[in-house]
Design a protein around this motif. Structure first.
Motif, PDB file in Angstrom:
ATOM      1  N   UNK A  32       4.864  -1.652 -55.539  1.00 40.20           N
ATOM      2  CA  UNK A  32       5.350  -1.634 -54.155  1.00 40.20           C
ATOM      3  C   UNK A  32       4.181  -1.713 -53.170  1.00 40.20           C
ATOM      4  N   UNK A  33       3.183  -0.844 -53.355  1.00 42.06           N
ATOM      5  CA  UNK A  33       2.052  -0.812 -52.430  1.00 42.06           C
ATOM      6  C   UNK A  33       1.245  -2.109 -52.486  1.00 42.06           C
ATOM      7  N   UNK A  34       0.990  -2.617 -53.695  1.00 50.27           N
ATOM      8  CA  UNK A  34       0.206  -3.833 -53.833  1.00 50.27           C
ATOM      9  C   UNK A  34       0.896  -5.045 -53.247  1.00 50.27           C
ATOM     10  N   UNK A  35       2.204  -5.181 -53.487  1.00 48.63           N
ATOM     11  CA  UNK A  35       2.947  -6.324 -52.961  1.00 48.63           C
ATOM     12  C   UNK A  35       3.051  -6.259 -51.450  1.00 48.63           C
ATOM     13  N   UNK A  36       3.319  -5.074 -50.908  1.00 49.44           N
ATOM     14  CA  UNK A  36       3.426  -4.909 -49.460  1.00 49.44           C
ATOM     15  C   UNK A  36       2.100  -5.272 -48.781  1.00 49.44           C
ATOM     16  N   UNK A  37       0.995  -4.808 -49.354  1.00 47.09           N
ATOM     17  CA  UNK A  37      -0.324  -5.102 -48.790  1.00 47.09           C
ATOM     18  C   UNK A  37      -0.612  -6.597 -48.830  1.00 47.09           C
ATOM     19  N   UNK A  38      -0.352  -7.230 -49.990  1.00 46.15           N
ATOM     20  CA  UNK A  38      -0.631  -8.650 -50.133  1.00 46.15           C
ATOM     21  C   UNK A  38       0.249  -9.479 -49.208  1.00 46.15           C
ATOM     22  N   UNK A  39       1.523  -9.113 -49.077  1.00 40.73           N
ATOM     23  CA  UNK A  39       2.429  -9.854 -48.204  1.00 40.73           C
ATOM     24  C   UNK A  39       1.978  -9.824 -46.757  1.00 40.73           C
ATOM     25  N   UNK A  56       1.265 -13.076 -57.324  1.00 41.17           N
ATOM     26  CA  UNK A  56       0.401 -11.896 -57.294  1.00 41.17           C
ATOM     27  C   UNK A  56       1.142 -10.634 -57.666  1.00 41.17           C
ATOM     28  N   UNK A  57       2.359 -10.478 -57.157  1.00 39.79           N
ATOM     29  CA  UNK A  57       3.149  -9.293 -57.474  1.00 39.79           C
ATOM     30  C   UNK A  57       3.551  -9.269 -58.941  1.00 39.79           C
ATOM     31  N   UNK A  58       3.836 -10.443 -59.493  1.00 39.59           N
ATOM     32  CA  UNK A  58       4.201 -10.541 -60.908  1.00 39.59           C
ATOM     33  C   UNK A  58       3.029 -10.097 -61.786  1.00 39.59           C
ATOM     34  N   UNK A  59       1.825 -10.515 -61.421  1.00 35.12           N
ATOM     35  CA  UNK A  59       0.629 -10.095 -62.172  1.00 35.12           C
ATOM     36  C   UNK A  59       0.460  -8.578 -62.089  1.00 35.12           C
ATOM     37  N   UNK A  60       0.687  -8.004 -60.899  1.00 30.50           N
ATOM     38  CA  UNK A  60       0.524  -6.558 -60.726  1.00 30.50           C
ATOM     39  C   UNK A  60       1.532  -5.793 -61.575  1.00 30.50           C
ATOM     40  N   UNK A  61       2.817  -6.132 -61.463  1.00 33.87           N
ATOM     41  CA  UNK A  61       3.838  -5.353 -62.164  1.00 33.87           C
ATOM     42  C   UNK A  61       3.718  -5.517 -63.676  1.00 33.87           C
ATOM     43  N   UNK A  62       3.406  -6.735 -64.152  1.00 37.05           N
ATOM     44  CA  UNK A  62       3.253  -6.951 -65.591  1.00 37.05           C
ATOM     45  C   UNK A  62       2.005  -6.260 -66.123  1.00 37.05           C
ATOM     46  N   UNK A  63       0.900  -6.344 -65.363  1.00 34.65           N
ATOM     47  CA  UNK A  63      -0.351  -5.740 -65.816  1.00 34.65           C
ATOM     48  C   UNK A  63      -0.314  -4.234 -65.818  1.00 34.65           C
ATOM     49  N   UNK A  64       0.190  -3.633 -64.740  1.00 37.00           N
ATOM     50  CA  UNK A  64       0.246  -2.167 -64.661  1.00 37.00           C
ATOM     51  C   UNK A  64       1.211  -1.604 -65.690  1.00 37.00           C
ATOM     52  N   UNK A  65       2.366  -2.261 -65.876  1.00 34.05           N
ATOM     53  CA  UNK A  65       3.341  -1.765 -66.860  1.00 34.05           C
ATOM     54  C   UNK A  65       2.805  -1.915 -68.284  1.00 34.05           C
ATOM     55  N   UNK A  66       2.072  -2.992 -68.554  1.00 36.67           N
ATOM     56  CA  UNK A  66       1.482  -3.166 -69.884  1.00 36.67           C
ATOM     57  C   UNK A  66       0.460  -2.060 -70.162  1.00 36.67           C
TER      58      UNK A  66
END
Length: 377
Positions: A102-109, A360-370
């Motif tokens: 949430x924080x990463x996507x909001x910041x990037x957007x 970018x958000x897809x990379x964040x959510x996939x990477x952090x969850x992995x």
């Protein structure tokens, strides 16, 4: 209500078509098909005048009111016992994934300069539960229909791609059946997309994915409440600013709005530079959406009540099955309505930026969850 009839009838036909697509191609969830069909209807030469004209009120009603009813029934898929049974380590992992995404996507957007509430809505869809979460937060924020439609289209597209991409990565990433299920549940957006992706890993992967996903759905209620609090705070700040004497704002450039804290976005997102999409003045959007929105909207209270009701165990399986079917139909109708609001030429103006945000958000959510799955394994 009579004016809504043509649009609601068109939404019902769209739902029937979405069910037909799912029957022919089971890998395509009904909700995904509904969004795409709504977009198609909005751009077909024969249907376009109907969608933009006589059917528009009913389609807007479907995208708002039917969405709320569907979200309430979504609570019946959740049980506090199931969530707590995941263990505190997994619960902590889910919280970290949601917060980081949430924080990463909001910041990037915001850095990309996306208009209106798009950064907020995309962040919500990626971190919680796709289009359903976007619909819930947009209700609390009073978001423009165009922002909602664009965000739903992006999240639906990326979630659909996950169905094909994530199973290909299971073995290269060294994930067993249960680990793959947790990764899918923590990183894929919509519940239907989670099921379609996780079932490729086996029954154990499917069970873990659904439980982790439902844990993310539980976080929808506090997120909506937080957005409502921010809207109330911004409205209060706008009123205070509007009450300042003219002499105190002498240095403000001509044409600037003293209600700026709300005009850019209901929750402080990047503005569109024009003060709104329908000729509104800056600061008007949230006021029209309803001054001082409740901290916990009624449909969110209903969502929580349904979780409690499911936890009690008083409802028979047949009733839960009927509620699940009704929830799927309501959300499909709502998503068809939202899809019909997508205007591709308008989206094309920010297409590169919103696509970059989605990636970018897809990379964040996939990477952090992995990483979370590896830590909690």
């Amino acid at each position: 209500m009579r004016g809504d009839a043509p649009g609601l009838l068109l939404a019902a036909l769209g739902v029937a078509a979405a069910l037909g697509v799912h029957a022919l191609v089971p890998a395509v969830p009904e909700l995904t098909a509904a969004v795409v069909l709504g977009m198609v209807a909005a751009h077909l030469p024969g249907l376009r005048p109907v969608v933009r004209g006589i059917a528009r009120p009913g389609l807007s009603t479907a995208g708002k009111r039917l969405m709320r009813l569907g979200i309430v029934l979504l609570g019946l898929k959740l049980s506090l016992d199931d969530v707590l049974g995941l263990g505190w380590a997994t619960v902590a992992m889910v919280l970290a994934v949601v917060a980081a995404t949430f924080a990463g996507t909001l910041w990037l957007g915001r850095r990309l300069g996306l208009p209106g509430d798009q950064p907020l809505l995309v962040a919500t869809g990626y971190s919680i539960c796709g289009a359903s979460a976007i619909g819930a937060v947009s209700q609390a924020a009073g978001s423009e229909e165009e922002d909602v439609a664009a965000s739903v289209a992006l999240v639906t597209l990326c979630g659909t791609l996950a169905i094909a991409v994530l199973p290909l990565l299971q073995h290269p990433l060294g994930l067993g059946e249960l680990e793959f299920g947790r990764w899918v549940g923590a990183s894929v957006h919509d519940v239907g997309q989670v099921v379609a992706t996780a079932q490729t890993g086996g029954p154990g992967a499917l069970r873990e994915a659904v439980l982790v996903k439902l844990m993310r759905v539980v976080l929808l209620a506090p997120l909506v409440a937080g957005v409502a609090v921010m809207v109330r705070r911004n409205l209060r700040a706008a009123r205070v600013a509007a009450s300042v004497p003219v002499s105190a704002t002498a240095e403000v450039p001509v044409g600037a709005s003293v209600g700026g804290p709300v005009g850019a976005s209901a929750v402080g997102g990047a503005g569109d530079g024009a003060g709104g999409k329908s000729g509104e003045k800056p600061g008007e959007k949230s006021v029209k959406a309803g001054s001082r929105p409740p901290i916990v909207p009624l449909f969110v209270a209903g969502f929580l009540a349904m979780i409690v009701l499911r936890t009690t165990g008083v409802l028979p399986e047949r009733a839960l099955g009927l509620a699940a079917d009704a929830q799927e139909l309501l959300l499909a109708a709502a998503l068809f309505g939202l899809g019909s609001a997508v205007h591709l030429p308008t989206m094309a103006r920010t297409g590169g930026r919103i696509a970059l945000l989605g990636l970018g958000s897809w990379v964040v959510v996939a990477g952090v969850s992995y990483a979370g799955v590896l830590v909690t394994n």
